[in-house]
Motif scaffolding. Sequence first.
Motif, PDB file in Angstrom:
ATOM      1  N   LEU A 317       0.799  -1.218   0.000  1.00 35.15           N
ATOM      2  CA  LEU A 317       0.000   0.000   0.000  1.00 35.15           C
ATOM      3  C   LEU A 317       0.837   1.275   0.000  1.00 35.15           C
ATOM      4  O   LEU A 317       0.487   2.252  -0.668  1.00 35.15           O
ATOM      5  CB  LEU A 317      -0.933   0.015   1.222  1.00 35.15           C
ATOM      6  CG  LEU A 317      -2.068  -1.004   1.230  1.00 35.15           C
ATOM      7  CD1 LEU A 317      -2.824  -0.939   2.550  1.00 35.15           C
ATOM      8  CD2 LEU A 317      -3.027  -0.762   0.066  1.00 35.15           C
ATOM      9  N   PHE A 318       1.951   1.283   0.744  1.00 31.10           N
ATOM     10  CA  PHE A 318       2.694   2.518   0.972  1.00 31.10           C
ATOM     11  C   PHE A 318       4.126   2.484   0.440  1.00 31.10           C
ATOM     12  O   PHE A 318       4.889   3.418   0.682  1.00 31.10           O
ATOM     13  CB  PHE A 318       2.747   2.834   2.476  1.00 31.10           C
ATOM     14  CG  PHE A 318       1.399   2.932   3.122  1.00 31.10           C
ATOM     15  CD1 PHE A 318       0.608   4.048   2.929  1.00 31.10           C
ATOM     16  CD2 PHE A 318       0.915   1.904   3.914  1.00 31.10           C
ATOM     17  CE1 PHE A 318      -0.639   4.139   3.522  1.00 31.10           C
ATOM     18  CE2 PHE A 318      -0.326   1.982   4.511  1.00 31.10           C
ATOM     19  CZ  PHE A 318      -1.104   3.102   4.309  1.00 31.10           C
ATOM     20  N   GLY A 319       4.509   1.420  -0.258  1.00 31.18           N
ATOM     21  CA  GLY A 319       5.872   1.345  -0.762  1.00 31.18           C
ATOM     22  C   GLY A 319       6.861   1.075   0.364  1.00 31.18           C
ATOM     23  O   GLY A 319       6.563   0.353   1.321  1.00 31.18           O
ATOM     24  N   ILE A 320       8.045   1.683   0.254  1.00 34.02           N
ATOM     25  CA  ILE A 320       9.109   1.400   1.208  1.00 34.02           C
ATOM     26  C   ILE A 320       8.733   1.848   2.625  1.00 34.02           C
ATOM     27  O   ILE A 320       9.164   1.247   3.614  1.00 34.02           O
ATOM     28  CB  ILE A 320      10.426   2.063   0.750  1.00 34.02           C
ATOM     29  CG1 ILE A 320      11.603   1.525   1.569  1.00 34.02           C
ATOM     30  CG2 ILE A 320      10.339   3.579   0.857  1.00 34.02           C
ATOM     31  CD1 ILE A 320      12.942   1.952   1.035  1.00 34.02           C
ATOM     32  N   ASN A 321       7.925   2.894   2.746  1.00 31.36           N
ATOM     33  CA  ASN A 321       7.482   3.327   4.077  1.00 31.36           C
ATOM     34  C   ASN A 321       6.608   2.292   4.756  1.00 31.36           C
ATOM     35  O   ASN A 321       6.418   2.333   5.971  1.00 31.36           O
ATOM     36  CB  ASN A 321       6.723   4.655   3.984  1.00 31.36           C
ATOM     37  CG  ASN A 321       7.635   5.817   3.654  1.00 31.36           C
ATOM     38  OD1 ASN A 321       8.815   5.811   3.989  1.00 31.36           O
ATOM     39  ND2 ASN A 321       7.101   6.817   2.976  1.00 31.36           N
ATOM     40  N   GLY A 322       6.055   1.381   3.969  1.00 33.02           N
ATOM     41  CA  GLY A 322       5.196   0.352   4.540  1.00 33.02           C
ATOM     42  C   GLY A 322       5.904  -0.590   5.480  1.00 33.02           C
ATOM     43  O   GLY A 322       5.259  -1.268   6.290  1.00 33.02           O
ATOM     44  N   PHE A 323       7.263  -0.635   5.407  1.00 26.15           N
ATOM     45  CA  PHE A 323       8.013  -1.451   6.361  1.00 26.15           C
ATOM     46  C   PHE A 323       7.741  -0.995   7.789  1.00 26.15           C
ATOM     47  O   PHE A 323       7.817  -1.796   8.717  1.00 26.15           O
ATOM     48  CB  PHE A 323       9.516  -1.357   6.064  1.00 26.15           C
ATOM     49  CG  PHE A 323       9.988  -2.285   4.992  1.00 26.15           C
ATOM     50  CD1 PHE A 323      10.146  -3.627   5.249  1.00 26.15           C
ATOM     51  CD2 PHE A 323      10.263  -1.810   3.718  1.00 26.15           C
ATOM     52  CE1 PHE A 323      10.579  -4.488   4.256  1.00 26.15           C
ATOM     53  CE2 PHE A 323      10.699  -2.663   2.720  1.00 26.15           C
ATOM     54  CZ  PHE A 323      10.852  -4.013   2.995  1.00 26.15           C
ATOM     55  N   VAL A 324       7.443   0.283   7.949  1.00 26.99           N
ATOM     56  CA  VAL A 324       7.163   0.816   9.279  1.00 26.99           C
ATOM     57  C   VAL A 324       5.670   1.080   9.471  1.00 26.99           C
ATOM     58  O   VAL A 324       5.107   0.798  10.522  1.00 26.99           O
ATOM     59  CB  VAL A 324       7.968   2.103   9.529  1.00 26.99           C
ATOM     60  CG1 VAL A 324       7.659   2.686  10.892  1.00 26.99           C
ATOM     61  CG2 VAL A 324       9.464   1.820   9.416  1.00 26.99           C
ATOM     62  N   ILE A 325       5.010   1.631   8.423  1.00 26.96           N
ATOM     63  CA  ILE A 325       3.600   1.986   8.562  1.00 26.96           C
ATOM     64  C   ILE A 325       2.740   0.754   8.839  1.00 26.96           C
ATOM     65  O   ILE A 325       1.815   0.806   9.661  1.00 26.96           O
ATOM     66  CB  ILE A 325       3.115   2.717   7.300  1.00 26.96           C
ATOM     67  CG1 ILE A 325       3.854   4.046   7.139  1.00 26.96           C
ATOM     68  CG2 ILE A 325       1.613   2.968   7.363  1.00 26.96           C
ATOM     69  CD1 ILE A 325       3.470   4.814   5.891  1.00 26.96           C
ATOM     70  N   GLY A 326       3.024  -0.352   8.168  1.00 26.47           N
ATOM     71  CA  GLY A 326       2.232  -1.562   8.373  1.00 26.47           C
ATOM     72  C   GLY A 326       2.236  -2.026   9.831  1.00 26.47           C
ATOM     73  O   GLY A 326       1.168  -2.175  10.442  1.00 26.47           O
ATOM     74  N   PRO A 327       3.420  -2.279  10.429  1.00 25.54           N
ATOM     75  CA  PRO A 327       3.434  -2.644  11.848  1.00 25.54           C
ATOM     76  C   PRO A 327       2.855  -1.577  12.770  1.00 25.54           C
ATOM     77  O   PRO A 327       2.286  -1.906  13.816  1.00 25.54           O
ATOM     78  CB  PRO A 327       4.935  -2.863  12.128  1.00 25.54           C
ATOM     79  CG  PRO A 327       5.503  -3.261  10.811  1.00 25.54           C
ATOM     80  CD  PRO A 327       4.740  -2.452   9.801  1.00 25.54           C
ATOM     81  N   LEU A 328       2.985  -0.289  12.406  1.00 18.22           N
ATOM     82  CA  LEU A 328       2.399   0.765  13.232  1.00 18.22           C
ATOM     83  C   LEU A 328       0.874   0.663  13.252  1.00 18.22           C
ATOM     84  O   LEU A 328       0.242   0.806  14.305  1.00 18.22           O
ATOM     85  CB  LEU A 328       2.813   2.140  12.708  1.00 18.22           C
ATOM     86  CG  LEU A 328       4.230   2.607  13.031  1.00 18.22           C
ATOM     87  CD1 LEU A 328       4.438   4.007  12.496  1.00 18.22           C
ATOM     88  CD2 LEU A 328       4.486   2.564  14.506  1.00 18.22           C
TER      89      LEU A 328
END
Length: 369
Positions: A317-328
């Motif tokens: 959904l968010f690209g590379i930022n999804g590595f953090v946004i997903g768990p958040l």
Amino acid sequence: MSIQRTSFYVLLALVTIAFIWLLIPYYSAVFWAVILAIIFFPVHKRLEHLSGGRRRIAALLTVLMCICLVIVPAMIILGSLIQEGTSLYQRISSNEIDLNGYLVRIQNALPAFIENWLTSLKLGGFSELGANISSGVVQASRSIGGSVLSFGQNTLQFFISFGIMLYLLFFLFRDGADLSGKIRHAIPLSDDYTRQFLDKFSAVVRATVKGNIIIAIVQGTIGGVAFWALGVEAALLWGVTMTFLSMLPAIGAALVWGPAAIWLVLVGAWLKAAILVLIGIFVIGLIDNLLRPPLVGKGTRLPDYVVLISTVGGISLFGINGFVIGPLIAALFIAAWSIFAEQRNAERSKSKVLSEDSSASRHFKAGRE
């Protein structure tokens, strides 16, 4: 009054949506400023105490600490990664790296039954499969080169986002306590719900994000050094790839060193393959078990399957930022439902106590009569 109140709520929703829409072009800068502020806020409070309550000086020192500890190393790694990716792209394009030669060596090392098995699967045999792999690698290298070119063209946009992040980070440190209080009062929940939710979410974010990122960096660093020592091409590129994939629990790092070990076996480097497997299992594989408990803790740790699913979903959904946004988002979800479950249990316990008291009172009155 109801019409005026409804109109105000509609206006409030519209201006909120409009403000979020304004932030979308720089959401990454805002997002990472908030994450760094949450992680380094305890350090900021300590510096504020040491500076005699001077919030501006403490905020400036904390921002400088973030730059030295996080941003500068990340920029150095990014620059080296771009250089190595460009070099790899040029070497593949100029045939300096002979992919076909590697594939021929692998084909000669494979037993005959594998060739027959590939043919039975209608994959066209190893020669056709190797051609497809070679074409895929060339396309991937072109993609890397295109990404590097795109990054160079968007350098101004990158530095604008970088400046916004640092500017916002300073004010989040300086005014973070006041801003947190205003958010607590603005959230349309009871004070107890708001306090529990924000406190628990901050604890989960700080522990999970910090723990996952540190563990991933350690695993990626060990893997990159191992690749470099064993003479694997583009060791830095594979090390950074391992760092990102290490955020996927259990399987992340193995997705890089596993195929690399198989590659070394197929090209005849048996000793290097054995060393890489030993490092992968007994060093990289154990890092998670050794570092996660002290960094994350049992109380705030997300289950591995939640981290895996939320990370993959966040990336999509968010690209590379999804590595953090997903768990958040997963941490927010679990924090909300944990508070809800605790409140439900408290209400049930209170109801049970009231019921027992009422029953005892009835028995007491019946006894007196």
